[in-house]
Write a protein that holds these residues in place. Sequence first.
Motif, PDB file in Angstrom:
ATOM      1  N   LEU A  59      -3.020 -15.686  27.902  1.00  8.31           N
ATOM      2  CA  LEU A  59      -4.189 -16.283  27.264  1.00  8.31           C
ATOM      3  C   LEU A  59      -4.062 -17.797  27.244  1.00  8.31           C
ATOM      4  O   LEU A  59      -2.961 -18.332  27.148  1.00  8.31           O
ATOM      5  CB  LEU A  59      -4.324 -15.779  25.828  1.00  8.31           C
ATOM      6  N   ALA A  60      -5.204 -18.455  27.302  1.00 10.33           N
ATOM      7  CA  ALA A  60      -5.262 -19.911  27.195  1.00 10.33           C
ATOM      8  C   ALA A  60      -6.213 -20.261  26.054  1.00 10.33           C
ATOM      9  O   ALA A  60      -7.259 -19.628  25.894  1.00 10.33           O
ATOM     10  CB  ALA A  60      -5.767 -20.523  28.495  1.00 10.33           C
ATOM     11  N   ALA A  61      -5.824 -21.248  25.262  1.00 10.83           N
ATOM     12  CA  ALA A  61      -6.642 -21.680  24.128  1.00 10.83           C
ATOM     13  C   ALA A  61      -6.455 -23.176  23.930  1.00 10.83           C
ATOM     14  O   ALA A  61      -5.470 -23.756  24.385  1.00 10.83           O
ATOM     15  CB  ALA A  61      -6.225 -20.937  22.870  1.00 10.83           C
ATOM     16  N   GLY A  70      -5.965 -24.573  20.992  1.00  9.00           N
ATOM     17  CA  GLY A  70      -4.921 -24.787  19.995  1.00  9.00           C
ATOM     18  C   GLY A  70      -4.370 -23.484  19.447  1.00  9.00           C
ATOM     19  O   GLY A  70      -4.900 -22.397  19.693  1.00  9.00           O
ATOM     20  N   GLN A  71      -3.311 -23.604  18.674  1.00 12.96           N
ATOM     21  CA  GLN A  71      -2.623 -22.459  18.082  1.00 12.96           C
ATOM     22  C   GLN A  71      -3.537 -21.623  17.190  1.00 12.96           C
ATOM     23  O   GLN A  71      -3.414 -20.399  17.135  1.00 12.96           O
ATOM     24  CB  GLN A  71      -1.407 -22.951  17.288  1.00 12.96           C
ATOM     25  N   LEU A  72      -4.464 -22.269  16.508  1.00 18.92           N
ATOM     26  CA  LEU A  72      -5.358 -21.558  15.605  1.00 18.92           C
ATOM     27  C   LEU A  72      -6.156 -20.475  16.331  1.00 18.92           C
ATOM     28  O   LEU A  72      -6.383 -19.395  15.792  1.00 18.92           O
ATOM     29  CB  LEU A  72      -6.307 -22.538  14.906  1.00 18.92           C
ATOM     30  N   GLN A  73      -6.562 -20.737  17.559  1.00 20.61           N
ATOM     31  CA  GLN A  73      -7.309 -19.723  18.315  1.00 20.61           C
ATOM     32  C   GLN A  73      -6.460 -18.474  18.540  1.00 20.61           C
ATOM     33  O   GLN A  73      -6.968 -17.354  18.456  1.00 20.61           O
ATOM     34  CB  GLN A  73      -7.776 -20.285  19.656  1.00 20.61           C
ATOM     35  N   PHE A  74      -5.183 -18.646  18.838  1.00 22.12           N
ATOM     36  CA  PHE A  74      -4.302 -17.489  19.011  1.00 22.12           C
ATOM     37  C   PHE A  74      -4.185 -16.711  17.697  1.00 22.12           C
ATOM     38  O   PHE A  74      -4.193 -15.485  17.691  1.00 22.12           O
ATOM     39  CB  PHE A  74      -2.910 -17.917  19.473  1.00 22.12           C
ATOM     40  N   LYS A  86      -2.849 -24.761  25.145  1.00 26.39           N
ATOM     41  CA  LYS A  86      -1.810 -23.824  24.760  1.00 26.39           C
ATOM     42  C   LYS A  86      -1.959 -22.551  25.590  1.00 26.39           C
ATOM     43  O   LYS A  86      -3.063 -22.134  25.912  1.00 26.39           O
ATOM     44  CB  LYS A  86      -1.935 -23.458  23.279  1.00 26.39           C
ATOM     45  N   PHE A  87      -0.803 -21.929  25.869  1.00 29.99           N
ATOM     46  CA  PHE A  87      -0.785 -20.703  26.655  1.00 29.99           C
ATOM     47  C   PHE A  87       0.194 -19.724  26.018  1.00 29.99           C
ATOM     48  O   PHE A  87       1.212 -20.136  25.461  1.00 29.99           O
ATOM     49  CB  PHE A  87      -0.332 -20.990  28.087  1.00 29.99           C
ATOM     50  N   ALA A  88      -0.127 -18.444  26.115  1.00 26.87           N
ATOM     51  CA  ALA A  88       0.754 -17.426  25.554  1.00 26.87           C
ATOM     52  C   ALA A  88       0.469 -16.080  26.222  1.00 26.87           C
ATOM     53  O   ALA A  88      -0.662 -15.799  26.628  1.00 26.87           O
ATOM     54  CB  ALA A  88       0.555 -17.291  24.050  1.00 26.87           C
ATOM     55  N   TYR A  89       1.517 -15.274  26.325  1.00 26.51           N
ATOM     56  CA  TYR A  89       1.336 -13.876  26.689  1.00 26.51           C
ATOM     57  C   TYR A  89       0.996 -13.120  25.417  1.00 26.51           C
ATOM     58  O   TYR A  89       1.504 -13.443  24.343  1.00 26.51           O
ATOM     59  CB  TYR A  89       2.615 -13.270  27.271  1.00 26.51           C
ATOM     60  N   GLU A 143       3.729 -14.318  22.836  1.00 26.11           N
ATOM     61  CA  GLU A 143       4.902 -15.008  23.355  1.00 26.11           C
ATOM     62  C   GLU A 143       4.441 -16.355  23.902  1.00 26.11           C
ATOM     63  O   GLU A 143       3.838 -16.422  24.972  1.00 26.11           O
ATOM     64  CB  GLU A 143       5.548 -14.182  24.470  1.00 26.11           C
ATOM     65  N   PRO A 144       4.680 -17.436  23.152  1.00 23.17           N
ATOM     66  CA  PRO A 144       4.238 -18.756  23.613  1.00 23.17           C
ATOM     67  C   PRO A 144       4.860 -19.118  24.965  1.00 23.17           C
ATOM     68  O   PRO A 144       6.006 -18.769  25.249  1.00 23.17           O
ATOM     69  CB  PRO A 144       4.737 -19.706  22.522  1.00 23.17           C
ATOM     70  N   LEU A 145       4.090 -19.827  25.766  1.00 23.51           N
ATOM     71  CA  LEU A 145       4.557 -20.289  27.072  1.00 23.51           C
ATOM     72  C   LEU A 145       4.637 -21.808  27.064  1.00 23.51           C
ATOM     73  O   LEU A 145       3.904 -22.471  26.336  1.00 23.51           O
ATOM     74  CB  LEU A 145       3.601 -19.812  28.166  1.00 23.51           C
ATOM     75  N   SER A 146       5.488 -22.334  27.888  1.00 18.61           N
ATOM     76  CA  SER A 146       5.704 -23.784  27.898  1.00 18.61           C
ATOM     77  C   SER A 146       4.752 -24.535  28.827  1.00 18.61           C
ATOM     78  O   SER A 146       4.876 -25.741  28.982  1.00 18.61           O
ATOM     79  CB  SER A 146       7.154 -24.096  28.289  1.00 18.61           C
ATOM     80  N   TYR A 147       3.798 -23.844  29.413  1.00 15.41           N
ATOM     81  CA  TYR A 147       2.837 -24.528  30.288  1.00 15.41           C
ATOM     82  C   TYR A 147       2.013 -25.521  29.483  1.00 15.41           C
ATOM     83  O   TYR A 147       1.713 -25.303  28.313  1.00 15.41           O
ATOM     84  CB  TYR A 147       1.875 -23.535  30.949  1.00 15.41           C
TER      85      TYR A 147
END
Length: 92
Positions: free
Chosen positions: A45-47, A49-53, A1-4, A71-75
């Motif tokens: 950020l990279a994790a 799973g969602q729980l880490q975020f 998972k990736f997110a700004y 802000e979730p990313l689609s990568y």
Amino acid sequence: KFAYIRSPNPSDYKSFRKGIDQLLDEGAVQALRQRNDDGGGPLMLAAVGQLQFEVVQARLQNEYKVESLMEPLSYSMARWVDGGWDAVDKAD
């Protein structure tokens, strides 16, 4: 998972950055940069799973008293390349 991730309150930036740096040092998540980002671009950020975020956001709120916006990313994949961007260019 990736997110700004970013702080919605510029006045909280020092505390936000301190919290993010601590969480990165602990290995809660990984920070990535996009090509041509010298460190001034948005923090990605990279994790696993969602729980880490969610843990990162909760700790920023509870321990550092700062809000954060994700802000979730689609990568779906990131690659680590020895040799930097020059090696990537040669592979293309």
